[in-house]
Design a protein around this motif. Structure first.
Motif, PDB file in Angstrom:
ATOM      1  N   VAL A   1       0.838  -1.199   0.000  1.00 22.38           N
ATOM      2  CA  VAL A   1       0.000   0.000   0.000  1.00 22.38           C
ATOM      3  C   VAL A   1       0.872   1.248   0.000  1.00 22.38           C
ATOM      4  O   VAL A   1       0.582   2.234  -0.689  1.00 22.38           O
ATOM      5  CB  VAL A   1      -0.977  -0.013   1.194  1.00 22.38           C
ATOM      6  CG1 VAL A   1      -1.592   1.362   1.424  1.00 22.38           C
ATOM      7  CG2 VAL A   1      -2.072  -1.040   0.963  1.00 22.38           C
ATOM      8  N   SER A   2       1.967   1.222   0.756  1.00 15.38           N
ATOM      9  CA  SER A   2       2.884   2.356   0.785  1.00 15.38           C
ATOM     10  C   SER A   2       3.472   2.612  -0.598  1.00 15.38           C
ATOM     11  O   SER A   2       3.596   3.765  -1.038  1.00 15.38           O
ATOM     12  CB  SER A   2       4.009   2.100   1.795  1.00 15.38           C
ATOM     13  OG  SER A   2       4.950   3.153   1.776  1.00 15.38           O
TER      14      SER A   2
ATOM     15  N   GLU B   1       0.738   4.189  -2.788  1.00 17.06           N
ATOM     16  CA  GLU B   1       0.511   5.586  -2.422  1.00 17.06           C
ATOM     17  C   GLU B   1       1.616   6.501  -2.946  1.00 17.06           C
ATOM     18  O   GLU B   1       1.373   7.676  -3.226  1.00 17.06           O
ATOM     19  CB  GLU B   1       0.392   5.721  -0.903  1.00 17.06           C
ATOM     20  CG  GLU B   1      -0.890   5.120  -0.351  1.00 17.06           C
ATOM     21  CD  GLU B   1      -0.945   5.111   1.164  1.00 17.06           C
ATOM     22  OE1 GLU B   1       0.128   5.293   1.800  1.00 17.06           O
ATOM     23  OE2 GLU B   1      -2.049   4.908   1.714  1.00 17.06           O
ATOM     24  N   ARG B   2       2.811   5.962  -3.100  1.00 15.37           N
ATOM     25  CA  ARG B   2       3.937   6.762  -3.615  1.00 15.37           C
ATOM     26  C   ARG B   2       4.072   6.651  -5.132  1.00 15.37           C
ATOM     27  O   ARG B   2       5.020   7.182  -5.713  1.00 15.37           O
ATOM     28  CB  ARG B   2       5.237   6.314  -2.938  1.00 15.37           C
ATOM     29  CG  ARG B   2       5.342   6.749  -1.472  1.00 15.37           C
ATOM     30  CD  ARG B   2       6.645   6.281  -0.846  1.00 15.37           C
ATOM     31  NE  ARG B   2       6.628   4.852  -0.576  1.00 15.37           N
ATOM     32  CZ  ARG B   2       7.717   4.082  -0.493  1.00 15.37           C
ATOM     33  NH1 ARG B   2       8.909   4.621  -0.683  1.00 15.37           N
ATOM     34  NH2 ARG B   2       7.617   2.791  -0.237  1.00 15.37           N
TER      35      ARG B   2
ATOM     36  N   ALA C   1      -8.145   1.090  -1.836  1.00 12.97           N
ATOM     37  CA  ALA C   1      -7.827   2.396  -2.419  1.00 12.97           C
ATOM     38  C   ALA C   1      -6.639   2.271  -3.365  1.00 12.97           C
ATOM     39  O   ALA C   1      -5.671   1.561  -3.085  1.00 12.97           O
ATOM     40  CB  ALA C   1      -7.512   3.398  -1.314  1.00 12.97           C
ATOM     41  N   GLY C   2      -6.735   2.966  -4.489  1.00  8.59           N
ATOM     42  CA  GLY C   2      -5.636   2.978  -5.443  1.00  8.59           C
ATOM     43  C   GLY C   2      -5.649   1.861  -6.461  1.00  8.59           C
ATOM     44  O   GLY C   2      -4.775   1.801  -7.320  1.00  8.59           O
TER      45      GLY C   2
ATOM     46  N   GLU D   1     -12.078   2.302  -1.063  1.00 11.06           N
ATOM     47  CA  GLU D   1     -12.843   3.275  -1.846  1.00 11.06           C
ATOM     48  C   GLU D   1     -14.119   2.603  -2.350  1.00 11.06           C
ATOM     49  O   GLU D   1     -14.172   1.383  -2.498  1.00 11.06           O
ATOM     50  CB  GLU D   1     -12.060   3.738  -3.086  1.00 11.06           C
ATOM     51  CG  GLU D   1     -10.779   4.462  -2.793  1.00 11.06           C
ATOM     52  CD  GLU D   1      -9.955   4.644  -4.058  1.00 11.06           C
ATOM     53  OE1 GLU D   1      -9.125   5.540  -4.052  1.00 11.06           O
ATOM     54  OE2 GLU D   1     -10.146   3.878  -5.022  1.00 11.06           O
TER      55      GLU D   1
ATOM     56  N   TRP E   1     -10.514   6.913  -9.303  1.00 11.70           N
ATOM     57  CA  TRP E   1      -9.366   7.815  -9.231  1.00 11.70           C
ATOM     58  C   TRP E   1      -9.825   9.275  -9.162  1.00 11.70           C
ATOM     59  O   TRP E   1      -9.317  10.054  -8.354  1.00 11.70           O
ATOM     60  CB  TRP E   1      -8.457   7.610 -10.442  1.00 11.70           C
ATOM     61  CG  TRP E   1      -7.243   8.481 -10.378  1.00 11.70           C
ATOM     62  CD1 TRP E   1      -6.107   8.274  -9.648  1.00 11.70           C
ATOM     63  CD2 TRP E   1      -7.055   9.739 -11.052  1.00 11.70           C
ATOM     64  NE1 TRP E   1      -5.230   9.312  -9.830  1.00 11.70           N
ATOM     65  CE2 TRP E   1      -5.777  10.223 -10.683  1.00 11.70           C
ATOM     66  CE3 TRP E   1      -7.840  10.489 -11.927  1.00 11.70           C
ATOM     67  CZ2 TRP E   1      -5.275  11.426 -11.176  1.00 11.70           C
ATOM     68  CZ3 TRP E   1      -7.335  11.690 -12.407  1.00 11.70           C
ATOM     69  CH2 TRP E   1      -6.073  12.146 -12.031  1.00 11.70           C
TER      70      TRP E   1
ATOM     71  N   GLN F   1     -10.980  10.187  -5.786  1.00  2.00           N
ATOM     72  CA  GLN F   1      -9.844  10.451  -4.900  1.00  2.00           C
ATOM     73  C   GLN F   1      -9.327  11.879  -5.055  1.00  2.00           C
ATOM     74  O   GLN F   1      -8.834  12.478  -4.101  1.00  2.00           O
ATOM     75  CB  GLN F   1      -8.687   9.497  -5.225  1.00  2.00           C
ATOM     76  CG  GLN F   1      -8.782   8.129  -4.613  1.00  2.00           C
ATOM     77  CD  GLN F   1      -7.510   7.357  -4.909  1.00  2.00           C
ATOM     78  OE1 GLN F   1      -7.209   7.026  -6.043  1.00  2.00           O
ATOM     79  NE2 GLN F   1      -6.741   7.073  -3.881  1.00  2.00           N
TER      80      GLN F   1
END
Length: 206
Positions: free
Chosen positions: A10-11, A14-15, A35-36, A105, A178, A181
């Protein structure tokens, strides 16, 4: 296959360092997803090659999410046969994802009949490729292919409400998630142009 923990992956997502694919059908994706994630529903025939073509030469670390371990395994094999790198999988479903305090999401769904009745309330964005418009598009729809949406998002007004449409609802659900978000009011057109055309709703030719 190097396996990351959910938190590690997930990190990375997110990046912007990894690609997270929800391979469930669009109707499951819209009800809730990590999410993502981008919705890229799995099917048996050359699915990995389809993902590879969509990546257009890129080869990011990939994570897969689905409700079914057998589907995950088949998808991993398909991607690896296409030369792509899977670093994370999750087959425990959404409740376990939420229980692990990982971000979720949801996408608002809009039927083609609801859109037809309320067309004046939405700005329709058609995210199909140019060649797909030969069948016609919803009158007044903006054409922004999925691959261009991130670069053109600043053209859009956050005070307006958007309805996102593609051929059958997969790409549009990813774009809608997206855009949500990013703070836009957005809905996904379920079934896409397939159901719009099937319902005999009006189209215009580009």
């Amino acid at each position: 296959m190097a396996i990351l923990t959910a938190e590690e992956f997930v990190s990375q997502v997110e990046r912007g360092m990894a690609l997270f694919l929800d391979i469930n059908p669009p109707q499951i994706y819209s009800k809730g997803h990590p999410a993502g994630t981008y919705n890229f529903p799995f099917h048996r025939r050359a699915w990995g090659e389809e993902v590879k073509r969509a990546l257009n030469g890129q080869n990011p670390p990939i994570g897969l999410y689905a409700d079914n371990p057998a589907v995950i395994q088949a998808a991993v094999e398909s991607l690896e046969q296409a030369g792509l790198n899977v670093v994370f999988t999750w087959d425990k479903g959404l409740q376990a994802w939420q229980d692990a305090k990982l971000p979720v999401e949801r996408v608002i769904d809009l039927t083609v009949d609801e859109l037809r009745q309320n067309l004046d309330k939405y700005v329709v964005i058609d995210v199909r490729e140019a060649y797909e418009l030969r069948t016609g598009k919803i009158p007044g729809a903006l054409h922004i292919p999925m691959g261009q949406i991130q670069n053109r998002i600043n053209e859009l007004d956050k005070d307006k409400t958007y309805a996102i449409v593609c051929a059958s609802g997969g790409r549009s659900s990813s774009v809608a998630a997206w855009m949500s978000q990013q703070g836009y009011n957005v809905a996904n057109v379920v079934g896409g142009m397939s159901l719009w055309l099937g319902g005999g709703h009006p189209v215009e030719r580009p």
